[in-house]
Design an enzyme around this catalytic site. Structure first.
Site, short mmCIF file in Angstrom:
data_model
loop_
_atom_site.label_atom_id
_atom_site.label_comp_id
_atom_site.label_asym_id
_atom_site.label_seq_id
_atom_site.Cartn_x
_atom_site.Cartn_y
_atom_site.Cartn_z
N LYS A 19 0.71 -1.22 0.06
CA LYS A 19 -0.13 -0.15 0.14
C LYS A 19 0.50 1.13 0.22
CE LYS A 19 -0.67 -2.43 2.61
NZ LYS A 19 -0.72 -4.16 3.00
N ARG A 20 2.47 0.92 0.67
CA ARG A 20 3.02 2.53 1.02
C ARG A 20 3.27 3.16 -0.95
NH1 ARG A 20 8.16 1.86 1.30
NH2 ARG A 20 8.34 -0.34 0.68
#
Length: 494
Positions: free
Chosen positions: A256-257
């Site tokens: 996600k990052r």
RNA sequence: GGCCCGUUCGUCUAGCGGCCAAGGACACCGCCCUCUCAAGGCGGAGAUCACGGGUUCGAAUCCCGUACGGGCUACCA
């Protein structure tokens, strides 16, 4: 249908549907469809502690959205149901029983603490192999019963051979060979009665008639365990294809990052499912190094596991965007209109007027060459859905022009346009081009002023087509308003 | 530590012993087209094929080693 060919995608419902998972599913699906076989989904929920609410549904939704369908699965059932491992515990238990009876597995009562101690000691000593020391291998029946009487729930360990090699001919990696003595007796059945991945996947792949196993290459080191399990159970092995991994731009695992990592993020961004499928199929596979834009049908026809690459691939967002633009451009007017309409229904843009399917169809041809994603459409056609344009008088005046000449220009255009019988792009063009010449201005100057007058935007789809879409009434009214704006601006001090 | 896998332009890749002083695509730069923005067309720059040894008449392609990167080494998958 080719009954011999059966592939499965086996997600574990532990989180959100990751791009990497879906790519694995796409490869399996493409291969199954290409060979006229079946494709099924099996949920691997054998880790109770990692279960996530709604993860299965999210996974299925993602797969469906991207265009994958399945013949058997947890939601649609099938002849070999259930397709959820937590509902197949009896099967694993009975196969484990067979293993124990044939001497290939045994109960182990060691505590996690003891196991940790053993590992630590091995590490300190610098042992060649680290793993279970077979402490419980030779327990007598009486000893085992004594442990059970104390309330200790055993795990069941599979007994790996002490010598020899486990061999596999992998479809993408070729010949794989491992020394059995380097592998310890792994846990097949956990103390809670659930199987580990190793046991469950082997048992299910066999009972579900899987012909080709596709899985991430991080499973490669487990190959000898599976080879030995198949042998001990007396089963033929399916073909295996280990797949390379998708990495983030910094070469770490995609997460996600790094921005959008789930399939639905791309849907919400306005990416077409067939474009995502196309892009993902190109990560770790290629047809010929030249062909890149493929529809799902073309992918099915072209795909083959033996052309899968062995090295990991970095996810390239820009290329996905480009590819999406290509698919957008190749869509028919109706397909594109429907996609835009759907996208706007799901995430309504900030318009005065709520767009409907008709309006979407109207503007689709205007924006098609200007889109990377469906998101890009709204800003281009905001004017079409505005009730009151906020025209900036200064922007009306083009380079080399002044307010007075611009007013005259707009007035001429207005009057000429008002005389038009058929208000279509072609007629408008053949009217306006000569008009610019007559007025002694560049076509760009005329259209520039008209653009601002009718769209209040500096950037818009082509003028002639835009005016046609707007229709004579709205066009003429906008021009009149612009002229008024110009005169009032001229009257007031800056 | 042990075992396993990988390494061609920044990125995705073609290449499976001679056709490669390495081809395509994205991104980048320039030109053309053009009513803005795009799209499209053309062109450019960008890879001593990780490195070192072999094998061969000939290697990006085969073999060995090294380096680097990654994975596994859990009662997680």
């Amino acid at each position: 249908m080719n009954a011999q060919i059966r592939l499965r995608f086996a997600p574990s419902p532990t989180g959100n549907p990751h791009i990497g998972n879906v790519r694995t599913a796409i490869f399996a699906w493409l291969f199954a469809r290409k060979r006229g076989g079946s494709f099924l989904i099996r949920v691997e929920d054998t880790d109770q502690s990692r279960r996530t609410e709604g993860a299965v549904e999210a996974m299925l939704d993602s797969l469906r959205w991207v265009g994958i369908d399945w013949d058997e699965g947890p939601d649609v059932g099938g002849p070999l149901a259930p397709y959820t491992q937590s509902e197949r515990l009896d099967l694993y238990r009975s196969e484990t029983r067979r293993l124990i009876d044939s001497g290939r597995a045994y109960p182990c009562f060691c505590s996690p603490e003891r196991l940790a101690d053993v590992r630590r000691a091995q590490q300190m000593r610098g042992d060649e192999t680290i793993g279970y020391d077979r402490h419980c291998l030779d327990m007598t029946r009486a000893q085992q019963d004594a442990c059970r009487a104390r309330g200790v729930q055993p795990v069941v360990r599979f007994r790996m051979p002490d010598e020899g090699v486990s061999v596999m001919e992998d479809i993408v990696f070729g010949h794989l060979e491992f020394e059995n003595r380097l592998y310890d007796d792994f846990v097949a059945l956990k103390s809670d009665g659930f199987p580990t991945y190793h046991l469950a996947s082997v048992v299910d792949d066999h009972h579900m008639g899987i012909s080709h196993v596709t899985r991430a290459k991080e499973w490669m080191p487990s190959v000898p365990r599976h080879v030995q399990l198949y042998a001990a159970l007396g089963w033929d092995m399916p073909a295996f294809a280990h797949l390379p991994v998708i990495l983030a731009p910094d070469r770490s695992k995609l997460s996600k990052r790094h921005g959008a990592a789930s399939v639905m993020d791309y849907r919400d961004m306005g990416v077409l499912p067939e474009a995502l499928m196309n892009y993902l199929s190109l990560l770790g596979w290629s047809l010929d190094g030249k062909t890149e834009i493929l529809t799902p049908e073309e992918l099915i026809a072209a795909f083959d596991l033996d052309r899968v690459s062995r090295s990991d691939a970095v996810f390239d967002f820009d290329k996905l965007m480009w590819l999406n633009g290509q698919h957008l451009r190749r869509s028919s007017d109706t397909r594109l209109a429907r996609a835009i309409d759907k996208f706007w229904k799901d995430a309504p843009p900030q318009f005065d007027v709520t767009p409907d399917a008709r309006a979407a169809a109207r503007i689709a041809p205007l924006v098609r060459n200007r889109l990377k994603t469906l998101q890009d459409a709204a800003p281009l056609v905001k004017f079409f859905f505005s009730e009151d344009l906020h025209v900036d008088a200064e922007q009306l005046v083009q380079r080399g022009m002044d307010a007075e000449r611009t007013t005259a220009l707009l007035q001429s255009a207005h009057d000429a346009l008002a005389q038009l019988d058929t208000f279509d792009a072609e007629s408008i063009e053949s009217l306006l081009r000569p008009l610019a010449a007559d007025l002694g201005v560049k076509v760009g100057q005329l259209l520039g002023s008209l653009r601002v007058a009718t769209t209040a935007q500096k950037v818009s789809p082509p003028m002639f087509e835009s005016l046609e879409a707007l229709g004579p009434e709205r066009t003429l009214e906008s021009i009149r308003k612009a002229i008024a704006k110009l005169s009032s601006a001229a009257g007031s001090p800056k």
